[in-house]
Design a protein around this motif. Structure first.
Motif, short mmCIF file in Angstrom:
data_model
loop_
_atom_site.label_atom_id
_atom_site.label_comp_id
_atom_site.label_asym_id
_atom_site.label_seq_id
_atom_site.Cartn_x
_atom_site.Cartn_y
_atom_site.Cartn_z
N ASP A 234 0.82 -1.21 0.00
CA ASP A 234 0.00 0.00 0.00
C ASP A 234 0.86 1.27 0.00
OD1 ASP A 234 -2.27 -1.43 -0.05
OD2 ASP A 234 -2.79 -1.18 2.05
N TYR A 235 1.97 1.26 0.74
CA TYR A 235 2.73 2.50 0.84
C TYR A 235 3.39 2.89 -0.48
CZ TYR A 235 6.38 -0.89 2.04
OH TYR A 235 7.23 -1.96 2.05
N ARG A 237 1.81 2.46 -3.37
CA ARG A 237 0.70 3.13 -4.04
C ARG A 237 0.52 4.55 -3.49
NH1 ARG A 237 -5.07 0.34 -3.75
NH2 ARG A 237 -4.71 0.92 -1.60
N VAL A 238 0.68 4.67 -2.16
CA VAL A 238 0.58 5.99 -1.53
C VAL A 238 1.65 6.92 -2.09
CG1 VAL A 238 0.85 7.26 0.62
CG2 VAL A 238 -0.54 5.19 0.57
N ARG A 240 3.02 6.81 -4.99
CA ARG A 240 2.61 7.23 -6.33
C ARG A 240 1.50 8.27 -6.25
NH1 ARG A 240 2.87 1.43 -8.27
NH2 ARG A 240 5.00 1.28 -9.03
N LEU B 65 -4.25 5.38 -10.87
CA LEU B 65 -3.36 4.51 -10.10
C LEU B 65 -3.73 3.05 -10.30
CD1 LEU B 65 -3.06 6.42 -6.71
CD2 LEU B 65 -1.22 5.91 -8.29
N ARG B 96 -1.26 14.55 -9.13
CA ARG B 96 -1.42 13.69 -7.96
C ARG B 96 -0.71 14.26 -6.75
NH1 ARG B 96 1.10 8.58 -10.49
NH2 ARG B 96 -0.53 7.87 -11.90
N MET B 102 -5.26 11.40 -2.30
CA MET B 102 -6.07 10.23 -1.96
C MET B 102 -5.62 9.65 -0.62
SD MET B 102 -7.22 7.12 -4.39
CE MET B 102 -8.22 5.77 -3.81
N PHE B 104 -6.12 6.17 1.76
CA PHE B 104 -6.54 4.79 1.53
C PHE B 104 -7.11 4.16 2.80
CE2 PHE B 104 -3.45 5.86 -1.66
CZ PHE B 104 -4.02 5.36 -2.81
N THR B 109 -0.85 -0.06 6.74
CA THR B 109 0.07 -0.43 5.67
C THR B 109 0.34 0.72 4.70
OG1 THR B 109 -1.80 -1.26 4.40
CG2 THR B 109 -0.60 -2.86 5.71
N SER B 110 -0.27 1.88 4.97
CA SER B 110 -0.17 2.96 3.99
C SER B 110 1.04 3.86 4.19
CB SER B 110 -1.44 3.83 4.02
OG SER B 110 -2.49 3.12 3.44
N LEU B 111 1.72 3.72 5.32
CA LEU B 111 2.92 4.52 5.54
C LEU B 111 4.13 3.62 5.38
CD1 LEU B 111 1.64 6.54 8.58
CD2 LEU B 111 2.42 7.53 6.45
N ASN B 112 5.18 4.17 4.78
CA ASN B 112 6.39 3.39 4.56
C ASN B 112 7.08 3.11 5.90
OD1 ASN B 112 8.88 2.36 3.78
ND2 ASN B 112 8.85 3.53 1.88
N MET B 172 -1.99 10.26 7.48
CA MET B 172 -2.38 10.14 6.07
C MET B 172 -3.22 11.35 5.64
SD MET B 172 -0.91 7.50 5.01
CE MET B 172 -1.59 7.56 3.35
N MET B 175 -1.03 14.23 5.14
CA MET B 175 -0.35 14.08 3.86
C MET B 175 -1.29 14.51 2.73
SD MET B 175 1.50 10.58 2.91
CE MET B 175 2.57 10.45 4.28
#
Lengths: 337, 681
Positions: A234-235, A237-238, A240, B65, B96, B102, B104, B109-112, B172, B175
């Protein structure tokens, strides 16, 4: 951070101690009496000689005393006297190790420098010609036995095409450079013997290719799989969705995550390269630890075998420690507690 | 577009006849098949539909995406007048994260994980040339503060794993808003969060919409969430828009049977009908996406279908601001309220609670999970997962167990079925003390206590056929005389959960999530248990499937006289299904009461705030509601607060709450609460 470092280092020391015990016990308990193999049939049939021989090497003492002696000597860098060469095992190892380290390191660098970018490119351009060729090469690398590959290489490049030099570290007429590190590449450069450096490099080409083939395949494959997995996260995609350029997405966001499993494998692979050179060294007459181990094993040279086993165990421990420490840099979650 | 005609303002986003296709081995999937809608500047638009309806694919198409195998096959997406579909990679990249952002679904899982928060926030601003690195860092700190993160200066230096899910979703959002975009797409942003945290995030989203003036497209399956945030709704089904209109009108008077079904499948906290024992469900499943039906795509499941439905309806106006893709409502008629049979509660429920046989008795149950020591000399710390719980479950009743994640619900369930061994306390099952029963002693009892798990994908062995999954417990407990008897029983079980006997020879992967959960239920029933512990059995399913499973569970209870311990985070479902409800917080019971009393007259402030956090799918009610907002997140269970555990977040906390732990006291008949100030709630 400090806690993590100390805990890893302490754990490594404990394991090293356990390794010495296991090595000692195995050698003491396995069948195969060194006395009989060393003395020959005539002398071994004479009980007096056998007894004196046992007393000389301390083989008549109780096991725990033998271990204690072994351990205290080990701490002083004394691995005993090799039965075949009649020299301190430590001196033997010091003499043979540089050749192996040189070969193993070159092979490791080759597999990382080629394998990692190749794996990344294969994952990023999935199902393209790069991906297919990466898969083909890693398949060949992993599935070719060393002895077969070595003979094919020698036959083709030394025998037929005559563009590669023969076995050995240098040409037969060359004298080795003045010994500083024992690694000919470094020593010849230090002595400004560029001709020797050239010869040494030429002699390294075939054995290092043979040695690295399997590792290269493994690293390419692992990097590709890990990178593909990371690119699906997911990250990524984030990243991007933030409007980062594809290069930045791959290099800054995906790569640091994808490399974590590759480092684990890389460490293990390097240890394998350093300790698994027996076949390559034998075929290429490379005077390294592999060859030494092989000869010691044939002669049942117990001190040398113990010494080599310990060296190999320590190599694994040391590299594992380095891998663990590199986690602390690569993955902040490791330091969580 | 009637809405656009009245307004002189141009829409910020206009999706026209969008078609997004997936190329699969089985053929082309037309996931988004001719979708049109628009978003005005600053507007909040809800996008609703079940999984597979195409709502997320629509959002990903707007951001361009999409995954490799999917492509935009037709239509246009005009963003501020420019077509996103025909932009080259560099043009869309520049858009973008800058004018279009966007957020999610899964903040975990959306943060590195290997990059600091600061770096991840700053790069968004720097890449679009909005700020230099230093001013971006300052802005990042400011944004995190705005998002309600305490000590933002320290937070930016942290790594994602140091934050909870709710905090990460705030990051998020920071961001998403960092470049003050004109449009924010939020794809199920609160689905992975607890209701209390969900309420906080939705509030924040509404405030940000007002403050920044960004238009928001909120994608959700939860009509309550939509009602809470959005002014207009687009409902999607089988790759198409089936209805569109202002939230309030659409939710109170749905003009498409699918919207109608969605609305009625969800039990509502504010509209509990005593005696209602079944939810309205629609039959079947969405059509095959490889080949949509020729006529109306919903017709096969529609309770209102007429002859005209064999022809594909267009999205046509049904009133000044509304559109619907339905032949039935074209004439302007409304869809009737569902006629539900009000079944008399099963006979067993009529027996006064106190007279019923006690099936499960728990006293002072404690389970602590030790965590690794900080160093060799540090005291051993433990997670106080379950910390002194008393509970009685009587034969034939359903006890609901609610609380935020980490409150010990699942641990309690596992203690009861003795997956975990309790540290202290007592568990008695039908008179047997099983607190420390050995595996051998438990074995005969396991037949009588069964568990249903949350994830129907992970809880069925993928290598076993359904037949073997169901037969294994029967054979193990020797419940049938011969193999033929076992096979008969397997068929009977499948019938019981509404699956045909032909499914016996299939493997789990051949089933949908709802069907798998039916198999899980059949497996639990295989050994004719008395007590079923269900750990969030419906939370991973779509609302209509949820309703089907709830109906099935109630049905089975009436037919087989089962006793349920039902764990869920969805309070409306718990209210609907339970006779009594237990509210847990940080391993302790806050309140126990009959469902009706607990939801109508809660005694504990925590219960009250939980109830108040649940969004209700009615825009008018949502606007009127007085909310008691729980601030922050539950404290660490490693070192729970002294006295009352809830005091750190309690709006009524006083000095006494820190000094003295309130005991669970029976304030009303059968209504227990642990609070010093119950009379003030």
């Amino acid at each position: 951070m400090l806690r993590y470092l100390t805990s890893r280092i302490v754990a490594t020391f404990v394991m090293a101690l356990l390794a010495t015990l296991i090595v000692f016990l195995i050698v003491s308990l396995v069948p195969g009496d060194p006395v009989l193999s060393q003395l020959g049939d005539m002398a071994a049939s004479n009980p007096e000689i056998v007894k004196a021989y046992r007393a000389k090497w301390g083989l008549d003492l109780p096991l725990y005393e033998q271990y204690w002696i072994f351990l205290t000597r080990l701490l002083n860098g004394d691995l005993g006297i090799s039965i075949t060469s009649q020299r301190p095992v430590m001196a033997d190892i010091a003499q043979y190790a540089p050749a192996t380290i040189e070969l193993g390191t070159i092979a490791f660098i080759l597999s990382v420098v080629i394998g990692v970018p190749f794996g990344i490119a294969a994952a990023v351009a999935r199902d393209s010609w790069i991906d297919h060729s990466a898969r083909f090469i890693s398949l060949i690398g992993v599935s070719s036995p060393v002895f077969w590959l070595a003979f094919i290489m020698l036959t083709v490049f030394y025998g037929w095409l005559q563009i590669a030099p023969g076995p050995g570290r240098l040409d037969p007429i060359d004298l080795p450079p003045p010994r500083v590190t024992g690694a000919f590449l470094i020593d010849s450069a230090l002595a400004s013997r560029w001709d020797l450096l050239h010869t040494a490099v030429a002699h390294l080409v075939l054995p290092s290719i043979v040695l690295c083939a399997a590792t290269l395949g493994l690293i390419t494959r692992t990097t590709r799989a890990s990178m593909l997995d990371t690119l699906g996260q997911d990250y990524v995609r984030v990243a991007r969705a933030k409007g980062l350029r594809e290069r930045a997405v791959i290099v800054a966001h995906a790569l640091p995550n994808a490399l974590i499993p590759v480092v684990t494998l890389g460490g293990l692979a390097y240890a394998n390269l350093l300790t698994g050179t027996v076949m390559t060294e034998t075929i290429f007459s490379w005077p390294g630890l592999g060859l030494y181990t092989f000869r010691s094993a044939l002669a049942l040279d117990i001190p040398a075998i113990m010494g080599m086993t310990l060296v190999f165990a320590f190599v694994y421990l040391l590299i594992n420690l380095l891998v663990d420490l590199s986690y602390a840099v690569l993955d902040p979650r490791v330091l969580k507690r | 577009m009637p809405a656009a005609a009245k307004e002189p303002v141009q829409p910020i986003l206009e999706v026209r006849d969008l078609r997004t296709h997936f190329d699969t081995d089985a053929g082309v999937v037309r996931a988004v098949d001719g979708v049109s809608f628009h978003v005005m500047p600053g507007e909040t638009l809800g996008l609703v539909g079940e999984s597979g309806s195409g709502k997320s694919v629509t959002a990903l198409s707007i951001m361009r995406l999409l995954q490799d195998q999917s492509r935009i096959a037709g239509g246009s997406i005009l963003f501020c007048g420019r077509d996103i579909v025909t932009m080259d990679a560099e043009q869309i990249r520049a858009l973008r994260g800058d004018q279009m952002a966007m957020v999610f679904q899964d903040p975990m899982t959306s943060l590195n994980p290997v990059l600091r928060i600061a770096r991840q926030l700053v790069e968004t601003m720097v890449i679009h040339g909005r700020r230099d690195r230093n001013s971006a860092l300052g802005h990042a700190v400011q944004l995190l503060g705005r998002m309600g993160i305490t000590a933002p200066e320290r937070a930016v230096d942290s790594y994602p794993h140091q934050f909870s899910g709710g905090m990460r979703q705030r990051v998020m959002l920071a961001m998403g808003f960092s470049n003050e975009p004109a449009l924010l797409l939020a794809d199920e942003p609160t689905t992975a969060l607890d209701v209390t945290i969900q309420a906080q995030i939705l509030d924040l989203l509404r405030e940000l919409n007002t403050d920044f003036g960004a238009a928001v497209i909120l994608i959700s399956h939860d009509l309550g969430v939509i009602a809470n945030v959005c002014s207009r709704v687009v409902v999607m089904y089988a790759g198409e828009v089936v209805e569109e209109g202002p939230t309030e009108a659409l939710l109170s008077d749905p003009k498409h049977p699918y919207t109608w079904a969605l609305l009625n499948a969800v039990p509502r906290l504010d509209r509990y009908i005593p005696g209602q024992r079944r939810l309205t469900t629609i039959e079947g499943m969405p059509p095959d996406s490889h080949q949509w039906p020729r006529g109306c795509r919903f017709a096969a499941r529609c309770p209102f279908r007429v002859e005209a439905c064999t022809e594909h309806p267009e999205l046509l106006p049904v009133g000044p601001t509304r559109h619907s893709r339905c032949w039935v409502t074209q004439t302007g008629q409304s869809l009737p309220k569902p006629a539900l049979p009000l079944v008399a509660p099963a006979a067993v429920k009529k027996v006064p609670a106190a007279d019923r046989e006690v099936m499960l008795e728990i006293k002072g149950l404690i389970k602590h999970f030790p965590v690794p020591k900080q160093n060799f000399f540090a005291p051993r710390e433990a997670v106080h997962a379950v910390d002194g719980v008393d509970l009685i479950v009587r034969k034939g009743e359903t006890v609901g167990l609610v609380g935020e994640s980490g409150c010990g619900k699942s641990t309690l369930a596992r203690l009861i079925v003795r997956i975990h061994e309790p540290d202290a306390g007592l568990i008695k099952f039908t008179g047997h003390d099983i607190t420390h029963a050995s595996a051998a002693e438990m074995r005969p009892l396991r037949r009588r206590i069964q568990m249903i798990f949350q994830d129907p994908y992970a809880s069925l062995n993928p290598r076993m056929m359904v037949r073997d999954i169901l037969a294994e417990p029967i054979r193990f407990h020797g419940l049938t005389d011969d193999e033929a008897g076992t096979q008969r029983r397997v068929e009977e079980l499948l019938g019981l959960v509404g699956l045909s006997s032909t499914t016996a020879a299939k493997y789990p992967h051949e089933f949908s999530g709802g069907q798998r959960q039916r198999i899980s239920i059949a497996r639990a029933l295989a050994v004719t248990p008395d007590l079923i512990v269900a750990d969030e059995p419906i939370s991973s399913l779509d609302v209509n499937i949820q309703a089907q499973i709830i109906n099935l569970l109630i049905d089975l209870q009436e037919r087989l006289h089962l006793t349920y311990l039902f764990i869920a985070h969805d309070l409306a479902v718990v209210r609907y299904i339970s006779d009594r409800v237990v509210v847990l917080y940080l391993g302790k019971v806050m309140e126990i009461a009959p469902a009706e009393a607990l939801f109508d007259r809660p005694l504990h402030p925590y219960t009250r705030s939980l109830i108040s956090a649940v969004p209700i799918p009615d825009a008018a009610i949502e606007r009127m509601r007085q909310r008691i907002h729980l601030q922050g997140e539950p404290p660490s269970a490693l070192n729970p607060p002294s006295g009352c555990r809830f005091r750190t977040r309690c709006p009524m906390a006083a000095a006494r709450c820190a000094a003295e732990e309130p005991v669970l006291h029976e304030y009303r008949p059968d209504h227990w609460a642990a609070c010093h100030f119950t009379e003030r709630v």
